[in-house]
Design an enzyme around this catalytic site. Sequence first.
Site, PDB file in Angstrom:
ATOM      1  N   ARG A   1       0.867  -1.170   0.000  1.00  0.00           N
ATOM      2  CA  ARG A   1       0.000   0.000   0.000  1.00  0.00           C
ATOM      3  C   ARG A   1       0.907   1.225   0.000  1.00  0.00           C
ATOM      4  O   ARG A   1       2.035   1.181   0.493  1.00  0.00           O
ATOM      5  CB  ARG A   1      -0.893   0.022   1.242  1.00  0.00           C
ATOM      6  CG  ARG A   1      -1.808  -1.187   1.394  1.00  0.00           C
ATOM      7  CD  ARG A   1      -2.585  -1.101   2.708  1.00  0.00           C
ATOM      8  NE  ARG A   1      -3.513  -2.220   2.857  1.00  0.00           N
ATOM      9  CZ  ARG A   1      -3.223  -3.350   3.488  1.00  0.00           C
ATOM     10  NH1 ARG A   1      -2.008  -3.503   4.044  1.00  0.00           N
ATOM     11  NH2 ARG A   1      -4.113  -4.318   3.589  1.00  0.00           N
TER      12      ARG A   1
ATOM     13  N   LYS B   1      -1.900  -2.644   7.991  1.00  0.00           N
ATOM     14  CA  LYS B   1      -3.049  -2.282   8.809  1.00  0.00           C
ATOM     15  C   LYS B   1      -3.068  -3.091  10.099  1.00  0.00           C
ATOM     16  O   LYS B   1      -2.640  -4.236  10.137  1.00  0.00           O
ATOM     17  CB  LYS B   1      -4.338  -2.523   8.017  1.00  0.00           C
ATOM     18  CG  LYS B   1      -4.533  -1.554   6.845  1.00  0.00           C
ATOM     19  CD  LYS B   1      -5.868  -1.799   6.162  1.00  0.00           C
ATOM     20  CE  LYS B   1      -6.113  -0.798   5.040  1.00  0.00           C
ATOM     21  NZ  LYS B   1      -7.422  -1.039   4.365  1.00  0.00           N
TER      22      LYS B   1
ATOM     23  N   HIS C   1      -2.700   3.004  -6.003  1.00  0.00           N
ATOM     24  CA  HIS C   1      -3.305   1.776  -5.470  1.00  0.00           C
ATOM     25  C   HIS C   1      -3.568   0.770  -6.580  1.00  0.00           C
ATOM     26  O   HIS C   1      -3.576  -0.443  -6.338  1.00  0.00           O
ATOM     27  CB  HIS C   1      -4.606   2.097  -4.736  1.00  0.00           C
ATOM     28  CG  HIS C   1      -5.035   1.014  -3.797  1.00  0.00           C
ATOM     29  ND1 HIS C   1      -4.305   0.667  -2.674  1.00  0.00           N
ATOM     30  CD2 HIS C   1      -6.104   0.171  -3.822  1.00  0.00           C
ATOM     31  CE1 HIS C   1      -4.913  -0.324  -2.039  1.00  0.00           C
ATOM     32  NE2 HIS C   1      -5.996  -0.640  -2.715  1.00  0.00           N
TER      33      HIS C   1
ATOM     34  N   ARG D   1      -0.869  -1.788  -6.865  1.00  0.00           N
ATOM     35  CA  ARG D   1      -0.988  -2.902  -5.909  1.00  0.00           C
ATOM     36  C   ARG D   1      -2.006  -3.931  -6.407  1.00  0.00           C
ATOM     37  O   ARG D   1      -1.781  -5.133  -6.340  1.00  0.00           O
ATOM     38  CB  ARG D   1      -1.397  -2.350  -4.546  1.00  0.00           C
ATOM     39  CG  ARG D   1      -1.758  -3.399  -3.493  1.00  0.00           C
ATOM     40  CD  ARG D   1      -1.982  -2.696  -2.154  1.00  0.00           C
ATOM     41  NE  ARG D   1      -2.854  -3.434  -1.263  1.00  0.00           N
ATOM     42  CZ  ARG D   1      -2.445  -4.335  -0.386  1.00  0.00           C
ATOM     43  NH1 ARG D   1      -1.158  -4.635  -0.315  1.00  0.00           N
ATOM     44  NH2 ARG D   1      -3.295  -4.937   0.420  1.00  0.00           N
TER      45      ARG D   1
ATOM     46  N   HIS E   1      -3.806  -9.110   3.802  1.00  0.00           N
ATOM     47  CA  HIS E   1      -5.244  -9.097   4.051  1.00  0.00           C
ATOM     48  C   HIS E   1      -5.568  -9.893   5.309  1.00  0.00           C
ATOM     49  O   HIS E   1      -5.013 -10.975   5.535  1.00  0.00           O
ATOM     50  CB  HIS E   1      -6.005  -9.704   2.862  1.00  0.00           C
ATOM     51  CG  HIS E   1      -6.106  -8.766   1.704  1.00  0.00           C
ATOM     52  ND1 HIS E   1      -6.434  -9.176   0.431  1.00  0.00           N
ATOM     53  CD2 HIS E   1      -5.907  -7.424   1.623  1.00  0.00           C
ATOM     54  CE1 HIS E   1      -6.439  -8.134  -0.380  1.00  0.00           C
ATOM     55  NE2 HIS E   1      -6.136  -7.063   0.316  1.00  0.00           N
TER      56      HIS E   1
ATOM     57  N   TYR F   1      -9.753 -10.558  -6.216  1.00  0.00           N
ATOM     58  CA  TYR F   1      -8.859 -10.643  -7.366  1.00  0.00           C
ATOM     59  C   TYR F   1      -9.209 -11.809  -8.278  1.00  0.00           C
ATOM     60  O   TYR F   1      -8.876 -11.798  -9.456  1.00  0.00           O
ATOM     61  CB  TYR F   1      -7.401 -10.724  -6.888  1.00  0.00           C
ATOM     62  CG  TYR F   1      -6.993  -9.468  -6.183  1.00  0.00           C
ATOM     63  CD1 TYR F   1      -6.782  -8.291  -6.888  1.00  0.00           C
ATOM     64  CD2 TYR F   1      -6.875  -9.443  -4.802  1.00  0.00           C
ATOM     65  CE1 TYR F   1      -6.447  -7.119  -6.238  1.00  0.00           C
ATOM     66  CE2 TYR F   1      -6.534  -8.275  -4.142  1.00  0.00           C
ATOM     67  CZ  TYR F   1      -6.326  -7.121  -4.869  1.00  0.00           C
ATOM     68  OH  TYR F   1      -6.000  -5.956  -4.222  1.00  0.00           O
TER      69      TYR F   1
END
Length: 293
Positions: free
Chosen positions: A147, A170, A238, A241, A264, A273
């Site tokens: 990211r 994150k 983004h 990515r 994730h 995806y």
Amino acid sequence: MQDLTLAFADHLRRDRRRSVHTIRAYQATAERLMGFLEGHWGGPVLPEGLKLVSSADLRAFLAQRRGEGLGNASAARELSAVRGFLAFAGGATPRLKGPRVKKGVPRPVSPDEAVSLAEDVAEDAAEPWIGARDLAVLLLLYGAGLRISEATGLTGAVLPLGETLSVTGKRDKTRIVPLLPQVRDAIMAYVEICPWPISRDAALFRGAKGGPLAPAIIRRAVQAARTRLGLPERTTPHALRHSFATHLLGRGADLRALQELLGHASLSSTQIYTAVDAAHLLDVYRNAHPRAQ
């Protein structure tokens, strides 16, 4: 003519610290332009004659290149190389809009578009070290799936670089991502010429005044580059990515591995995806299969 184009290539290598790929491509463009002008004007082109280049001359040059099969993004990059060469040679730099790309269904950025975008951003930077910085950041997004906040959040603690990179994403979740040689080389090229000392607890990527690099700076640079290259609005940091993930999936990566590489929290976040890749394959099928219409 050859002396001038060789000097241009040397300028890109020595003063602008461009990649071998960019130097080769821009030198070839300069040679094509000089050859075209000789035929277009009906005689040898001297350096001082480049001051007479007009918008009409450049339109004619691009029209010839488009007739040779050049796509919109490549034609825009050709125009960018021409402008760089004319500026270096002290010639005219007439204003000319690049080709536009029709808006279509969102799809991943192609590998060529990703590299062209990163190199164009670097080439437009105000200083060589800033160009090297932007190239390294964008290659991290496409080459390692980071990211933009993760790339700009890296510190000097990642140095010296190895074959992998520890990334904090994150929820302060840490993951390990492979570091391609091209990405590693780009980061080290930036580190070598960065005017600010990089300590373990300081930001790896710096802003023009030495503070941590703000993601908005990269977003603005990408926005300007996609306009120059005629790339669609979906071409954002983004999107690089997303393209990293889609291209890996298309080459056989399984969802669990992709989940780890992207950071994730759940597999459902990664499964998007699968749909993106299926949509791309369906689009290829519809355009290529004789019975698809």
